[in-house]
Scaffold this active site. Structure first.
Site, PDB file in Angstrom:
ATOM      1  N   HIS A 271       0.828  -1.207   0.000  1.00 49.81           N
ATOM      2  CA  HIS A 271       0.000   0.000   0.000  1.00 49.81           C
ATOM      3  C   HIS A 271       0.871   1.270   0.000  1.00 49.81           C
ATOM      4  O   HIS A 271       0.783   2.097  -0.908  1.00 49.81           O
ATOM      5  CB  HIS A 271      -0.915  -0.014   1.231  1.00 49.81           C
ATOM      6  CG  HIS A 271      -1.885   1.128   1.264  1.00 49.81           C
ATOM      7  ND1 HIS A 271      -3.212   0.992   0.914  1.00 49.81           N
ATOM      8  CD2 HIS A 271      -1.728   2.439   1.579  1.00 49.81           C
ATOM      9  CE1 HIS A 271      -3.818   2.170   1.014  1.00 49.81           C
ATOM     10  NE2 HIS A 271      -2.946   3.064   1.421  1.00 49.81           N
ATOM     11  N   GLU A 272       1.714   1.378   0.987  1.00 48.78           N
ATOM     12  CA  GLU A 272       2.543   2.587   1.088  1.00 48.78           C
ATOM     13  C   GLU A 272       3.556   2.638  -0.050  1.00 48.78           C
ATOM     14  O   GLU A 272       3.874   3.713  -0.559  1.00 48.78           O
ATOM     15  CB  GLU A 272       3.236   2.665   2.458  1.00 48.78           C
ATOM     16  CG  GLU A 272       2.300   2.653   3.678  1.00 48.78           C
ATOM     17  CD  GLU A 272       1.212   3.728   3.651  1.00 48.78           C
ATOM     18  OE1 GLU A 272       1.356   4.717   2.914  1.00 48.78           O
ATOM     19  OE2 GLU A 272       0.192   3.559   4.367  1.00 48.78           O
ATOM     20  N   HIS A 275       1.813   4.211  -2.950  1.00 50.16           N
ATOM     21  CA  HIS A 275       1.775   5.677  -2.809  1.00 50.16           C
ATOM     22  C   HIS A 275       3.139   6.265  -3.202  1.00 50.16           C
ATOM     23  O   HIS A 275       3.234   7.264  -3.905  1.00 50.16           O
ATOM     24  CB  HIS A 275       1.509   6.070  -1.350  1.00 50.16           C
ATOM     25  CG  HIS A 275       0.055   6.025  -0.949  1.00 50.16           C
ATOM     26  ND1 HIS A 275      -0.923   6.698  -1.640  1.00 50.16           N
ATOM     27  CD2 HIS A 275      -0.579   5.416   0.082  1.00 50.16           C
ATOM     28  CE1 HIS A 275      -2.098   6.497  -1.045  1.00 50.16           C
ATOM     29  NE2 HIS A 275      -1.920   5.716   0.002  1.00 50.16           N
ATOM     30  N   GLU A 301      -4.794   7.166  -3.747  1.00 45.79           N
ATOM     31  CA  GLU A 301      -5.251   5.927  -3.112  1.00 45.79           C
ATOM     32  C   GLU A 301      -5.438   4.813  -4.157  1.00 45.79           C
ATOM     33  O   GLU A 301      -5.321   3.637  -3.833  1.00 45.79           O
ATOM     34  CB  GLU A 301      -6.543   6.204  -2.328  1.00 45.79           C
ATOM     35  CG  GLU A 301      -6.973   5.127  -1.369  1.00 45.79           C
ATOM     36  CD  GLU A 301      -6.050   4.910  -0.157  1.00 45.79           C
ATOM     37  OE1 GLU A 301      -5.082   5.670   0.022  1.00 45.79           O
ATOM     38  OE2 GLU A 301      -6.307   3.951   0.600  1.00 45.79           O
TER      39      GLU A 301
HETATM   40 CO    CO Z   1      -3.456   5.183   1.430  1.00 48.40          CO
END
Ligand code: CO
Length: 507
Positions: A271-272, A275, A301
């Site tokens: 997830h990170e 990003h 996102e």
């Molecule tokens: Co996020």
């Protein structure tokens, strides 16, 4: 170089200095969350207060506004010069929008909002700890009052919530969101009902004892596979994972390591990392201009959820990664087949806590908050009724009811910070990602084979060319249309859920 180009370059240079100041502020925050000595908290608050004052002064300065006004009429938004390229015109619109937002709020308003929210966060913390909603509710009432005032200062056409939403997802409206979320609800609820009746999935093997060092070793392999460059990033631990970027050459992430379960770290890393790859993929020459910034919170996102869910919860990804995991944790995982593992990590189970929700029920948590936010801003719901409405909506959407406000309406920090209009971007991220993924599959029909071999960095290149390189040239919905050739719609996401869970639960 034409005069228009010279004026544009001048504006870009001023804007670059502001961006650099923002980068310094974000490094201070990164340090605060990772390695700062605890007793430095007081002076760090001073650092941040002073630097944010400097940033505000620069971004609302006469120097900035006169450079901007040479290129675009700040009141009407009409261009005042010829000879600019399309992306530059798009950048001017963003500069103007942000300048207008920065100057719309009177200084006294900004100060009283900051003071209120810094008190509210303590009240929220205490209320959450003691399950005492009424300790937080007087603050929340004031926050909502100020949020409505903020919407009035900023201005809107049809709905006050539009003015709040614009900060996070320009180009999206309250009306459009209501329509989209209704479609998501209609697509998700019947599927959830069928899953609730189906044979349960076993995920017990995901829990046990998984030492931190071994988990970290896996994290590094995965980041490397994704194309994340350690020479331009870092991985640290923090209590709330986040990604923080001040330049495409400095984009860092953090994770949380839970020794009882390895999936939370793996999902966080993907997830990170997603990003962070977005920030690393922004065009260097546009650093400091809107063309060097991420399109929106929703698009940001979409990048994280793409890696976390569409890749990280897929069978091909685990056909490569499970053997790696078995090398590290043979005792726990040796007897687990790929099929069983894949089902386990995709188990659907309505839960009270948003951040622990599975891929299917996650959006229902967002829709619940969105509906409550709208009613609060419209004034059709009063703060004291939030706990009842919350519980009733949990029952309606997820079929479960919290036995305390701590695990109910007090669970998230956002409202105490005065952040209204942000939650919807979490769901938009899922929807954008699914639509992008459909286009990706058309371009790479054999991607599953590649991913199963552990070759996944070509995915990053596709995202960079379709999404990252445009910066803020397009709004979220425009970018999705540009990247996929189709207008933005929740249908690809709903089709993805249907296909995936029909197979897993044999529906
Ligand atoms: Co996020």
């Amino acid at each position: 170089m034409s005069q228009a180009q010279k004026d544009y370059a001048k504006l870009h240079a001023i804007s670059k200095d502001i961006k650099t100041l923002r980068g310094i502020a974000s490094l201070l925050s990164w340090d605060q969350e990772t390695v700062m000595p605890p007793e430095a908290a007081g002076v760090r608050a001073e650092h941040l207060k002073v630097i944010s004052g400097v940033i505000h002064k620069h971004s609302t300065s006469l120097k900035f506004s006169s450079a901007l006004a040479k290129l675009i009429d700040i009141d009407t938004g009409k261009p005042v010069v010829n000879g600019l390229k399309h992306p530059q015109k798009a950048a001017l619109k963003v500069w103007r929008r942000e300048y207008k937002r920065d100057t719309a709020l009177p200084k006294e308003f900004v100060e009283s909002f900051a003071k209120l929210t810094s008190e509210s966060i303590h009240a929220w913390n205490a209320a959450k700890k003691d399950n005492a909603f009424t300790r937080f509710s007087p603050y929340l009432e004031k926050i909502i009052h100020l949020c409505r005032k903020k919407a009035d200062y900023i201005g809107y056409n049809t709905h006050p919530y539009d003015a709040l939403l614009e900060e996070f997802e320009p180009g999206m409206s309250t009306k459009e969101l209501k329509k989209i979320f209704n479609q998501v609800k209609k697509g998700t609820l019947p599927l959830l009902e069928k899953i609730n009746k189906a044979n349960p999935v076993d995920d017990t093997f995901l829990y046990g004892n998984f030492p931190k060092q071994k988990q970290l070793a896996i994290s590094e392999i995965l980041l490397d596979r994704m194309g994340y460059k350690m020479s331009r990033g870092r991985l640290d631990e923090s209590s709330h994972p986040f990604s923080s970027s001040c330049h495409p050459h400095d984009s860092r992430i953090t994770t949380r390591l839970d020794t009882k379960s390895f999936m939370s770290n793996i999902r966080t890393i993907l997830h990170e990392g997603g990003h962070s790859l977005y920030e690393m993929g922004l065009p260097l020459e546009e650093y400091g201009s809107p063309l060097g910034e991420a399109a929106s919170f929703g698009v940001h996102e979409s990048q994280s959820r793409w890696w976390e869910t569409l890749i990280g919860l897929s069978k091909p990804f685990w056909s490569y990664t499970l053997p790696l995991l078995k090398e590290k944790f043979p005792k726990q995982l040796d007897s687990v087949s790929l099929k069983r593992f894949y089902k386990g990590i995709n188990k659907v189970e309505p839960s009270l806590i948003r951040v622990e929700a599975d891929e299917l029920t996650y959006n229902l948590h967002i829709i619940l908050r969105f509906e409550i936010e709208i009613a609060l801003i419209e004034g059709t719901l009063s703060v004291r009724d939030i706990p009842d409405v919350w519980n009733q909506k949990m029952e309606e959407l997820l079929g479960i009811c919290p036995d305390s406000n701590t695990t109910g309406c007090l669970q998230d920090i956002h409202w105490s910070l005065g952040v209204f209009g942000y939650f919807p971007t979490y769901s938009l991220g899922n929807l954008y990602a699914a639509q992008l993924f459909e286009a990706f599959k058309e371009d790479h029909p054999h991607f599953e084979h590649e991913v199963a071999q552990g070759n996944i960095s070509f995915i990053k290149d596709w995202l960079a060319s379709r999404v990252h390189r445009h910066g803020q040239r397009y709004t979220g919905p425009e970018l999705i249309k540009k990247a996929t050739g189709k207008p933005f719609s929740p249908k690809p996401f709903l089709a993805h859920l249907d296909d995936k869970y029909s197979a897993i639960y044999a529906l």
